[in-house]
Scaffold this active site. Structure first.
Site, PDB file in Angstrom:
ATOM      1  N   ASP A 282      30.112  27.156  47.179  1.00 10.41           N
ATOM      2  CA  ASP A 282      30.912  26.364  48.115  1.00 10.41           C
ATOM      3  C   ASP A 282      30.553  24.886  48.176  1.00 10.41           C
ATOM      4  O   ASP A 282      31.350  24.079  48.642  1.00 10.41           O
ATOM      5  CB  ASP A 282      30.829  26.961  49.525  1.00 10.41           C
ATOM      6  CG  ASP A 282      31.714  28.189  49.676  1.00 10.41           C
ATOM      7  OD1 ASP A 282      32.737  28.270  48.975  1.00 10.41           O
ATOM      8  OD2 ASP A 282      31.391  29.060  50.507  1.00 10.41           O
ATOM      9  N   TYR A 366      35.456  30.797  56.345  1.00 19.44           N
ATOM     10  CA  TYR A 366      34.087  30.758  56.841  1.00 19.44           C
ATOM     11  C   TYR A 366      33.702  29.377  57.337  1.00 19.44           C
ATOM     12  O   TYR A 366      34.250  28.371  56.885  1.00 19.44           O
ATOM     13  CB  TYR A 366      33.138  31.177  55.707  1.00 19.44           C
ATOM     14  CG  TYR A 366      32.010  32.038  56.192  1.00 19.44           C
ATOM     15  CD1 TYR A 366      32.244  33.324  56.649  1.00 19.44           C
ATOM     16  CD2 TYR A 366      30.713  31.549  56.221  1.00 19.44           C
ATOM     17  CE1 TYR A 366      31.200  34.103  57.120  1.00 19.44           C
ATOM     18  CE2 TYR A 366      29.662  32.327  56.682  1.00 19.44           C
ATOM     19  CZ  TYR A 366      29.915  33.609  57.120  1.00 19.44           C
ATOM     20  OH  TYR A 366      28.874  34.366  57.590  1.00 19.44           O
TER      21      TYR A 366
HETATM   22 NI    NI Z   1      28.594  36.481  55.428  1.00 24.18          NI
END
Ligand code: NI
Length: 618
Positions: A282, A366
């Protein structure tokens, strides 16, 4: 006016850099901007790094430009690598997928007649060795269903269906419909109003009637008690600390030149085709800096807050300004130290507090909070707060649950890891440092160990890169020290800092896996290299669809360069392994991953002795 070399990147500077490279004829019709960041390596002038992607030649140019001189200083052309997916490309890819006839047909088979209600998540496709991806720049799209635009899309995965978009040709070139699961019934929304709120929560206010104890000068230079540090927002790494030092009696002592979250990897253990490709890097694939949140007072941060705005460059070269991107505040942290003298029945106690420098980054489903803490006793801590929505897959009765956890009716969450790689460019009392691994070992029985109780710390000097590669070992209470062998405290010991690692695993996918070859940094917890301005990203500069050839740390350290009395960088890979729980759903309570540096002989005694005695606790 040209900014000082370590100032935060501004909107005007991005425009200036874009104009400069355009004027020099480096920007073609199909050229986009993939990274504009402060070049922190040259403190003589204000320089920026500018990475360009040319879709016609599929080449990347890594430029250094000087805003001081108005010149392009260096150009490095990279072949065969792919840049981060451009945020300008994402909505185009989403639209194409929603309108694709194969997707429309597959959606209809699932009872979804309006593909405008499909949430399309374009993922970096990783590198699974699929022939059809070779030579292309690809986003692999997975799908979810939002009946209402404000629904939590991840509650209703449209599993089994994947679409590949070639981002250079901007076309959906492949659709796979592997299986059909029933659409989850529950919407699992968690927005205000969706859940009955508990009624017994009274206001909690943090007040600092005389203001905070820190000051900010020159835009981003933060001064707090003995500490001073610069905070920057990097396009790729997000929140970066620069020039961390401690001043006592008018003498400033450097500790770290630069500290950052240089990469991370999120491998998934589920074997299902729609999940197994998920190996998100990421930091490098997405760029945390461009995912930074604009923070809200009283919500993200509580108390007397100072915010810094930040700017990053969109693919089209336009600056994006994020207001309140970096949060600076103080937090009470309980007691710093205490002793009650039972002879006199008196107590000495001092309050601890920490300076918090933080930003929050949202990457798809996320959310990562990156929190840097400086403490009154010389401790430096990096903490990542993990929250947001777990990635979901469809579940029906009888599905294999070895690699995923059932978290809600018809919904499962695959097992996965979040492994972060922190990069610490050390300069404890100066640039030349030396690292030691310290294990605690019991002594064997013998004349020197008459009571069989002996155990001791054994420090091993890490002379070169290969010797330094290692893992955390709680059974040996293993720590690492970075010492300056030319600087001593009043006891004649070299001054240093000690890394306290967290209890952490390494990468679970096998050594043969493609992700182990792409994210080799995560296969060990500790790497140390001589500092090099060219070695900043532990999985390489361009990790999107990168080949599993050990780019970055595994390749650099093969040279086995000397680490003694030189400028060293410590790379610490650590993190969490998530076997999801029902409680992680539909939004995950914050979980923490952290590592901590404490002074080790850096001071002559407890450096927090000078904390003011509280005058109101007797
Ligand atoms: Ni996780």
């Amino acid at each position: 006016m040209v900014a000082t070399p370590l100032a935060l990147l501004s909107e005007a500077e991005i425009a200036e850099a874009v104009a400069l490279v355009t004027d020099k004829g480096l920007v073609g019709e199909r050229t986009t901007f993939r990274r504009v960041a402060v070049d922190e390596g040259n403190l003589g002038e204000r320089r920026l790094e500018v990475w360009l992607y040319h879709a016609d030649t599929k080449q990347i140019d890594e430029l250094i430009v000087s805003l001081t001189t108005g010149q392009v200083v260096t150009v490095r052309t990279v072949d065969g690598m792919r840049p981060q997916i451009g945020f300008g490309e994402v909505p185009q890819a989403m639209k194409l997928v929603r309108e694709d006839a194969r997707v429309v047909e597959a959606a209809a088979k699932r009872g979804i007649d309006d593909t405008a209600k499909l949430q399309v998540d374009p993922w970096p496709t990783g590198n699974m060795g699929l022939g059809h991806e070779e030579g292309r720049r690809v986003a692999r799209c997975i799908l979810f269903y939002r009946e209402d635009p404000n629904d939590n899309g991840y509650a209703r995965p449209v599993d089994g269906l994947m679409a590949w978009v070639d981002l250079d040709d901007m076309e959906v070139y492949r659709v796979e419909d592997l299986d059909i699961w029933p659409l989850a019934a529950e919407k699992s929304n968690f927005s205000a109003g969706a859940v009955a709120e508990r009624q017994d929560v009274k206001p909690l206010e943090i007040t600092q009637p005389e203001g905070p104890s820190f000051t900010v000068t020159d835009g981003n230079h933060i001064h707090w008690q003995h500490w001073d540090v610069r905070a920057l927002l990097d396009h790729t790494e997000g929140l970066v600390l620069h020039s961390i030092g401690w001043t006592d009696d008018g003498t400033r002592r450097p500790i770290m030149r630069r500290a950052s979250l240089a990469e991370m990897v999120v491998p998934y253990g589920e074997v299902r085709e729609t999940q197994a490709f998920k190996n998100a890097l990421d930091v490098g694939e997405i760029g945390l800096g461009r995912c930074v949140n604009s923070l809200a007072l009283g919500c993200d941060c509580l108390g007397d807050i100072t915010y810094l705005d930040a700017a990053w460059c969109f693919d089209d070269g336009k600056p994006v300004v994020v207001e309140q991107a970096i949060c600076i505040h103080e937090e009470d942290f309980g007691i710093a130290w205490k002793h009650t003298d039972s002879h006199t029945e008196t107590a000495e106690v001092r309050r601890s507090r920490r300076l918090v420098i933080s930003s929050i980054f949202t990457v798809g489903n996320y959310d990562y909070g990156l929190f840097w803490y400086l403490y009154v006793d010389g401790t430096i801590q990096m903490e990542i707060k993990l929250t947001g929505i777990v990635t979901t897959q469809s579940h029906r009765h009888g599905d294999d649950l070895r690699y995923a956890a059932h978290v809600a009716p018809e919904v499962a969450a695959p097992i996965h890891q979040h492994l972060f790689c922190a990069r610490f460019d050390m300069e404890v009392d100066g640039p030349d440092n030396t690292a030691y691994r310290v294990d605690v070992v019991p002594d064997p029985p013998g004349p020197d160990n008459p009571h069989d109780n002996a155990f001791r710390s054994v420090a091993t000097r890490l002379d070169s890169e290969l010797a330094a590669i290692d893992v955390v070992d709680a059974s040996k209470a293993r720590t690492w020290r970075v010492m300056n062998q030319a600087a001593t405290n009043r006891l004649g010991q070299p001054t240093g800092f000690k890394l306290l690692p967290a209890d952490t695993a390494t990468l679970f996918p096998s050594d043969r896996s493609r992700i182990a070859g792409r994210a080799g940094f995560a296969t060990k917890n500790m790497w140390i290299t001589p500092t090099s301005a060219d070695e900043r990203f532990p999985a390489g500069n361009h990790v999107t669809q990168s080949t599993p050839d050990g780019q970055g740390l595994p390749s650099w350290t093969r040279a086995d360069r000397s680490l003694v009395d030189t400028d060293i960088t410590v790379w610490h890979s650590f993190g969490l392994t998530h076997s999801s729980r029902p409680e992680d759903y539909p939004v995950m309570p914050v979980e923490y991953a952290r590592c901590t540096w404490v002074p080790f002989g850096f001071f002559d005694r407890n450096p927090a002795l000078d904390l003011p005695a509280p005058d109101h606790c007797h």
